[in-house]
Design an enzyme around this catalytic site. Sequence first.
Site, PDB file in Angstrom:
ATOM      1  N   GLU A  53      50.415   7.604  -5.480  1.00 21.60           N
ATOM      2  CA  GLU A  53      49.271   6.821  -5.947  1.00 21.60           C
ATOM      3  C   GLU A  53      48.595   7.625  -7.039  1.00 21.60           C
ATOM      4  O   GLU A  53      48.544   8.855  -6.974  1.00 21.60           O
ATOM      5  CB  GLU A  53      48.288   6.561  -4.793  1.00 21.60           C
ATOM      6  CG  GLU A  53      47.025   5.861  -5.274  1.00 21.60           C
ATOM      7  CD  GLU A  53      46.197   5.261  -4.141  1.00 21.60           C
ATOM      8  OE1 GLU A  53      46.367   5.672  -2.994  1.00 21.60           O
ATOM      9  OE2 GLU A  53      45.376   4.374  -4.451  1.00 21.60           O
ATOM     10  N   CYS A 243      45.043   2.115  -2.299  1.00 17.25           N
ATOM     11  CA  CYS A 243      43.918   1.258  -2.715  1.00 17.25           C
ATOM     12  C   CYS A 243      44.043   0.782  -4.155  1.00 17.25           C
ATOM     13  O   CYS A 243      43.505  -0.268  -4.521  1.00 17.25           O
ATOM     14  CB  CYS A 243      42.609   2.011  -2.541  1.00 17.25           C
ATOM     15  SG  CYS A 243      42.219   2.352  -0.828  1.00 17.25           S
ATOM     16  N   ASN A 377      48.162  -3.868   0.924  1.00 17.75           N
ATOM     17  CA  ASN A 377      48.020  -2.470   1.369  1.00 17.75           C
ATOM     18  C   ASN A 377      47.245  -2.447   2.684  1.00 17.75           C
ATOM     19  O   ASN A 377      47.740  -2.925   3.685  1.00 17.75           O
ATOM     20  CB  ASN A 377      47.344  -1.638   0.280  1.00 17.75           C
ATOM     21  CG  ASN A 377      47.141  -0.188   0.683  1.00 17.75           C
ATOM     22  OD1 ASN A 377      48.050   0.417   1.250  1.00 17.75           O
ATOM     23  ND2 ASN A 377      45.982   0.373   0.435  1.00 17.75           N
ATOM     24  N   GLU A 378      46.020  -1.967   2.654  1.00 18.31           N
ATOM     25  CA  GLU A 378      45.253  -1.877   3.906  1.00 18.31           C
ATOM     26  C   GLU A 378      44.406  -3.131   4.071  1.00 18.31           C
ATOM     27  O   GLU A 378      43.193  -3.089   3.913  1.00 18.31           O
ATOM     28  CB  GLU A 378      44.405  -0.613   3.888  1.00 18.31           C
ATOM     29  CG  GLU A 378      45.241   0.640   4.009  1.00 18.31           C
ATOM     30  CD  GLU A 378      44.409   1.908   4.126  1.00 18.31           C
ATOM     31  OE1 GLU A 378      43.216   1.883   3.773  1.00 18.31           O
ATOM     32  OE2 GLU A 378      44.977   2.924   4.558  1.00 18.31           O
TER      33      GLU A 378
HETATM   34  O1  AHR Z   1      45.923   7.891   0.320  1.00 20.57           O
HETATM   35  C1  AHR Z   1      44.616   7.657  -0.064  1.00 20.57           C
HETATM   36  C2  AHR Z   1      44.115   6.292   0.381  1.00 20.57           C
HETATM   37  O2  AHR Z   1      44.105   6.190   1.759  1.00 20.57           O
HETATM   38  C3  AHR Z   1      44.969   5.131  -0.039  1.00 20.57           C
HETATM   39  O3  AHR Z   1      44.679   4.712  -1.309  1.00 20.57           O
HETATM   40  C4  AHR Z   1      44.610   4.072   0.944  1.00 20.57           C
HETATM   41  O4  AHR Z   1      45.664   3.177   1.175  1.00 20.57           O
HETATM   42  C5  AHR Z   1      44.202   4.847   2.161  1.00 20.57           C
HETATM   43  O5  AHR Z   1      42.978   4.436   2.633  1.00 20.57           O
END
Ligand code: AHR
Length: 654
Positions: A53, A243, A377-378
Amino acid sequence: MKMKLKRNLCLVALSVGLTSIVTQAQDPVYKLEVGVNKPGAPIQSTMYGIFFEDINFGADGGLYAELIKNRSFEFENPLGGWVPFGKVSIETKDPCFDKNPHYARLAYTKEITGTGLDNEGFKGIGVKAGEKYNFSLYGRTQEKYPVKVRINLVNPDNDVFETKEFEISGKDWKKVQVTLEPRVTVAKSRLRITMITPGVIDVEHVSLFPAKTFNNRPNGMREDLAQALKELKPGVFRFPGGCIVEGTTIATRYQWKNTVGPVENRPININRWNYTFPYKKFPDYYQSYGLGFFEYFQLSEDIGAEPLPVLNCGLSCQFENKGMDQHIPVNKLEPYVQDALDLVEFANGDPSTKWGKLRSDMGHPAPFNLKMIAIGNEQWGSLYPERLEVFVKALREKHPEIKIVGSSGPGSEGADFDYLWPEMKRLKVDLVDEHFYRSPEWFLSGAARYDSYDRNGPKVFAGEYACHTNNKENNFYSALCEAAFMTGFERNADVVHLCTYAPLFAHVDAWQWRPDLIWFDNLSCVRTPNYYVQQLYGQNAGTDVIPLTLEGKPLTGQHDLYATAAIDKRDHTLIIKIANTSITHRNVRLNLSGLTGKIYKGTVTSLHSPDLESKNTLENPNQIVPVTSPIEIQGSELGVSIRPLSFVVYRITL
Ligand code: AHR
């Protein structure tokens, strides 16, 4: 446990040196049964992977080798990262690149300092003596004569240590290139552009790139960082987050189509880690998308990992957006679904297709052989499955060959998790992404997590995890807990198909989140103890799990021991991994049923530190590294004394 361990550090320091094959007579001997000739579940070749990321300046200023910050003058403050001097303005009329319309106009002045621009790089520009650096810009002038320009590399004391000159001529935009060859190494230099003859010039997309990139790819990756990835032997490569995929708003979500095509015309995006933590703001954090989806697929190929792209599901970050105004209604998802279908075409499509042609034009006519895609994602709540369902339907229809990864949300258990797992089963996704940033205690008890998972549902993708100690540092303690926890991944290879530690990279001067697998500055990087745990798993993955038990049960923390065993059918190797989280050695007798009376040769690799708080640093990168020594056994029994606080991997050629 931590306190107890710390109190006993002296004792640990006095204990046995290297793991030896001689047991300590005074202590109990734990008898482990290893079914060498009883191969169980296959271990997926994708099992141990990496998660990338653009956080902690992981892309721009990190893995992506570009050294100029805000090279296209597109930050909210178009001169962010630049110090102008003399007569400099920002213009947008008749731009060189329509998606990056800003450029700088420089007018010569006789003032002593002249006119020019000074770029600060990403916390400085790191250059190495003897290396070559390709400088380029797009320029034009309305003058009838060429205008001369000088570029300098300047050290923190403002001393010039490298200079080149070139001309800008003609009223049409043209690319100008020169090579810089510094004779000194400077970690935090600046690049200065100065006009040296009269006239007015326009400059755009100012770039400084090391001539040497990983695998010599143009627009490529920083060599040391990409090499560190390759040496993990990753099976899968998740990208671009995190994120970042969701965006704080729908407008700032990651859109892969903005990251392909000519690098100069990829529209930049604000990085959500620019402002996420109010106490750690980075107003200079943007995504240039120089490391875009083509570069990602190519890097996956270069390091031998299966790509696993993650796409936005029509929801922006739910944590940031409680109402619906920043989410896409289910009946308006069509463009989002089309993005997913088009990505498959970009990766795998024939060059006669629209997106396959773009891939081919970018230099890769052969398909990238994409096999998996993650949607969301989350995410949590019903908003997510309602949307995911639309993607699943379209992908199954058009691309039944592609495996779909759904999400179980941000937590590793609890109401949201318990709601989403059955939903993922209902939608029949192939894999479910689980995230856990948890304590050492959680990691140790989690070694048994997957022993009781449903064998008939979707498979698990442990897509983000890291052991967070109180100070969130990449110390040996966190690495050892991860090693212990990961025995549970491998032992349950019939359920767990992929796992990726997160985050991957962090710039020592510009990080937002820790712990991270690899830390770096502008010149070098350091591999954390956590990195070596991942590497020991990646390099010793094996092809099939075999049973390893103590008194008929898997070893999931009894006597502070955690273990898993596998065979590698490709090179006929037996691989046994054992983590000893105790502060004393453990005598173990491995009964390797199936082995004969002959002599077997192999190695034992040990990752150990007597100090749980110890770390690898840029100054002292080799404090905790795996140490390998040969072993030889005769017959079907191996007696070993496993050093306290260590993770050991035995490889025995059968
Ligand atoms: O890895 C950092 C963050 O942790 C990522 O962006 C997210 O998916 C998680 O909350």
